[in-house]
Motif scaffolding. Structure first.
Motif, PDB file in Angstrom:
ATOM      1  N   MET A   1       0.851  -1.168   0.000  1.00  0.00           N
ATOM      2  CA  MET A   1       0.000   0.000   0.000  1.00  0.00           C
ATOM      3  C   MET A   1       0.898   1.233   0.000  1.00  0.00           C
ATOM      4  N   THR A   2       0.336   2.322  -0.463  1.00  0.00           N
ATOM      5  CA  THR A   2       1.063   3.589  -0.471  1.00  0.00           C
ATOM      6  C   THR A   2       0.425   4.499   0.568  1.00  0.00           C
ATOM      7  N   TYR A   3       1.272   5.077   1.416  1.00  0.00           N
ATOM      8  CA  TYR A   3       0.803   6.010   2.436  1.00  0.00           C
ATOM      9  C   TYR A   3       1.665   7.257   2.356  1.00  0.00           C
ATOM     10  N   GLN A   4       1.038   8.384   2.095  1.00  0.00           N
ATOM     11  CA  GLN A   4       1.716   9.674   1.962  1.00  0.00           C
ATOM     12  C   GLN A   4       2.932   9.568   1.035  1.00  0.00           C
ATOM     13  N   GLY A   5       2.717   8.882  -0.079  1.00  0.00           N
ATOM     14  CA  GLY A   5       3.759   8.764  -1.089  1.00  0.00           C
ATOM     15  C   GLY A   5       4.823   7.719  -0.803  1.00  0.00           C
ATOM     16  N   VAL A   6       4.687   6.969   0.266  1.00  0.00           N
ATOM     17  CA  VAL A   6       5.678   5.944   0.626  1.00  0.00           C
ATOM     18  C   VAL A   6       5.044   4.573   0.459  1.00  0.00           C
ATOM     19  N   GLU A   7       5.733   3.705  -0.242  1.00  0.00           N
ATOM     20  CA  GLU A   7       5.258   2.336  -0.448  1.00  0.00           C
ATOM     21  C   GLU A   7       5.550   1.509   0.811  1.00  0.00           C
ATOM     22  N   LEU A   8       4.492   0.961   1.404  1.00  0.00           N
ATOM     23  CA  LEU A   8       4.624   0.134   2.603  1.00  0.00           C
ATOM     24  C   LEU A   8       4.361  -1.315   2.237  1.00  0.00           C
ATOM     25  N   SER A   9       5.195  -2.199   2.755  1.00  0.00           N
ATOM     26  CA  SER A   9       5.013  -3.629   2.533  1.00  0.00           C
ATOM     27  C   SER A   9       4.627  -4.285   3.847  1.00  0.00           C
ATOM     28  N   PHE A  10       3.514  -4.993   3.834  1.00  0.00           N
ATOM     29  CA  PHE A  10       3.052  -5.691   5.025  1.00  0.00           C
ATOM     30  C   PHE A  10       3.367  -7.188   4.954  1.00  0.00           C
ATOM     31  N   ALA A  11       4.271  -7.550   4.067  1.00  0.00           N
ATOM     32  CA  ALA A  11       4.675  -8.951   3.942  1.00  0.00           C
ATOM     33  C   ALA A  11       5.482  -9.367   5.171  1.00  0.00           C
ATOM     34  N   ALA A  12       5.219 -10.576   5.629  1.00  0.00           N
ATOM     35  CA  ALA A  12       5.946 -11.123   6.773  1.00  0.00           C
ATOM     36  C   ALA A  12       7.330 -11.582   6.316  1.00  0.00           C
ATOM     37  N   PRO A  13       8.268 -11.649   7.221  1.00  0.00           N
ATOM     38  CA  PRO A  13       8.171 -11.273   8.631  1.00  0.00           C
ATOM     39  C   PRO A  13       8.510  -9.798   8.814  1.00  0.00           C
ATOM     40  N   TRP A  14       7.970  -9.213   9.864  1.00  0.00           N
ATOM     41  CA  TRP A  14       8.287  -7.826  10.189  1.00  0.00           C
ATOM     42  C   TRP A  14       9.510  -7.817  11.104  1.00  0.00           C
ATOM     43  N   PRO A  15      10.401  -6.869  10.896  1.00  0.00           N
ATOM     44  CA  PRO A  15      11.595  -6.817  11.742  1.00  0.00           C
ATOM     45  C   PRO A  15      11.245  -6.605  13.219  1.00  0.00           C
ATOM     46  N   ARG A  16      12.068  -7.168  14.076  1.00  0.00           N
ATOM     47  CA  ARG A  16      11.967  -6.965  15.518  1.00  0.00           C
ATOM     48  C   ARG A  16      13.300  -6.385  15.977  1.00  0.00           C
ATOM     49  N   ALA A  67      12.852  10.926  19.557  1.00  0.00           N
ATOM     50  CA  ALA A  67      13.246  12.050  18.711  1.00  0.00           C
ATOM     51  C   ALA A  67      13.862  11.608  17.388  1.00  0.00           C
ATOM     52  N   VAL A  68      14.576  10.488  17.393  1.00  0.00           N
ATOM     53  CA  VAL A  68      15.349  10.099  16.219  1.00  0.00           C
ATOM     54  C   VAL A  68      14.932   8.745  15.652  1.00  0.00           C
ATOM     55  N   GLY A  69      14.699   7.765  16.502  1.00  0.00           N
ATOM     56  CA  GLY A  69      14.493   6.398  16.043  1.00  0.00           C
ATOM     57  C   GLY A  69      13.118   6.084  15.503  1.00  0.00           C
ATOM     58  N   GLU A  70      12.070   6.506  16.204  1.00  0.00           N
ATOM     59  CA  GLU A  70      10.739   6.048  15.795  1.00  0.00           C
ATOM     60  C   GLU A  70      10.339   6.562  14.415  1.00  0.00           C
ATOM     61  N   GLY A  71      10.742   7.753  14.064  1.00  0.00           N
ATOM     62  CA  GLY A  71      10.414   8.300  12.749  1.00  0.00           C
ATOM     63  C   GLY A  71      11.087   7.564  11.604  1.00  0.00           C
ATOM     64  N   LYS A  72      12.121   6.780  11.914  1.00  0.00           N
ATOM     65  CA  LYS A  72      12.831   6.009  10.887  1.00  0.00           C
ATOM     66  C   LYS A  72      12.225   4.625  10.689  1.00  0.00           C
ATOM     67  N   CYS A  73      11.263   4.248  11.522  1.00  0.00           N
ATOM     68  CA  CYS A  73      10.606   2.939  11.383  1.00  0.00           C
ATOM     69  C   CYS A  73       9.468   3.081  10.386  1.00  0.00           C
ATOM     70  N   ILE A  74       9.813   3.084   9.123  1.00  0.00           N
ATOM     71  CA  ILE A  74       8.824   3.311   8.070  1.00  0.00           C
ATOM     72  C   ILE A  74       8.056   2.022   7.766  1.00  0.00           C
ATOM     73  N   GLN A  75       8.763   0.964   7.444  1.00  0.00           N
ATOM     74  CA  GLN A  75       8.110  -0.319   7.209  1.00  0.00           C
ATOM     75  C   GLN A  75       7.663  -0.891   8.554  1.00  0.00           C
ATOM     76  N   PRO A  76       6.633  -1.737   8.592  1.00  0.00           N
ATOM     77  CA  PRO A  76       6.172  -2.297   9.873  1.00  0.00           C
ATOM     78  C   PRO A  76       7.341  -2.902  10.650  1.00  0.00           C
ATOM     79  N   THR A  77       7.521  -2.424  11.878  1.00  0.00           N
ATOM     80  CA  THR A  77       8.648  -2.838  12.714  1.00  0.00           C
ATOM     81  C   THR A  77       8.191  -2.951  14.154  1.00  0.00           C
ATOM     82  N   PHE A  78       8.511  -4.075  14.782  1.00  0.00           N
ATOM     83  CA  PHE A  78       8.266  -4.245  16.212  1.00  0.00           C
ATOM     84  C   PHE A  78       9.479  -3.740  16.970  1.00  0.00           C
TER      85      PHE A  78
END
Length: 171
Positions: A1-16, A67-78
């Motif tokens: 899916m595309t969200y705000q111009g960014v392609e997101l992949s919900f394919a497993a597995p999601w990084p932890r 401040a720095v890390g969470e904004g960089k978690c673009i693809q689904p990340t635990f």
């Protein structure tokens, strides 16, 4: 899916990733700084992130992550391994009690889920709640007050639970 111009992949597995790993991944120059409060304080100051001189390692780590890390978690990340002192309602990890059994899910740089194994033993619950109150007195506006009603409810409503093999029948 595309969200705000960014392609997101919900394919497993999601990084932890642990909170620390989220800060030291490629492109995030925090490898040595995450190990000590002083290193985190320097990292925050060089990046213009305001910090309180009273904050310890756990609070500094989370401020930097927010401040720095969470904004960089673009693809689904635990994100896992939150500091115990900042998660007073969560059970400690049995292998490393500095951290709790908790995760947050981030997608497109936003937290979309927060879950943890609930600490339900009133004897174990009081010390982290009291530590939160001390942190609040020291200026941490996000820290909570001691809620005696909550602690009393745990004493009456939920029996203390011990690990299997410790003389308890468990649940």
């Amino acid at each position: 899916m595309t969200y705000q111009g960014v392609e997101l992949s919900f394919a497993a597995p999601w990084p932890r990733l642990s909170v620390e790993e989220a800060l030291v991944r490629p492109g995030r120059p925090f490898a040595e700084e995450v190990k000590t409060a002083e290193g985190l304080r320097r990292a925050a100051q060089t990046r213009g992130i305001p910090v309180n001189p009273e904050w310890g390692w756990a609070k500094l780590l989370m401020e930097l992550f927010e401040a720095v890390g969470e904004g960089k978690c673009i693809q689904p990340t635990f994100i896992t391994d939150f500091p115990a002192e900042l998660s007073p309602l969560a059970k400690a990890r049995p292998d490393d009690p500095r951290f709790v059994q908790r995760f947050e899910l981030y997608i497109a740089g936003m937290e979309v889920a927060n879950a943890y194994t609930e600490l339900n033993d009133p004897r174990e619950q009081r010390p982290p709640v009291e530590a939160q109150a001390k942190a609040r007195e020291a200026g941490d506006e996000e820290a909570q007050y001691v809620d005696e009603d909550f602690l009393r409810a745990l004493e009456y409503g939920l029996p203390p639970r011990r690990a299997r093999g410790s003389g308890s029948t468990g649940w």
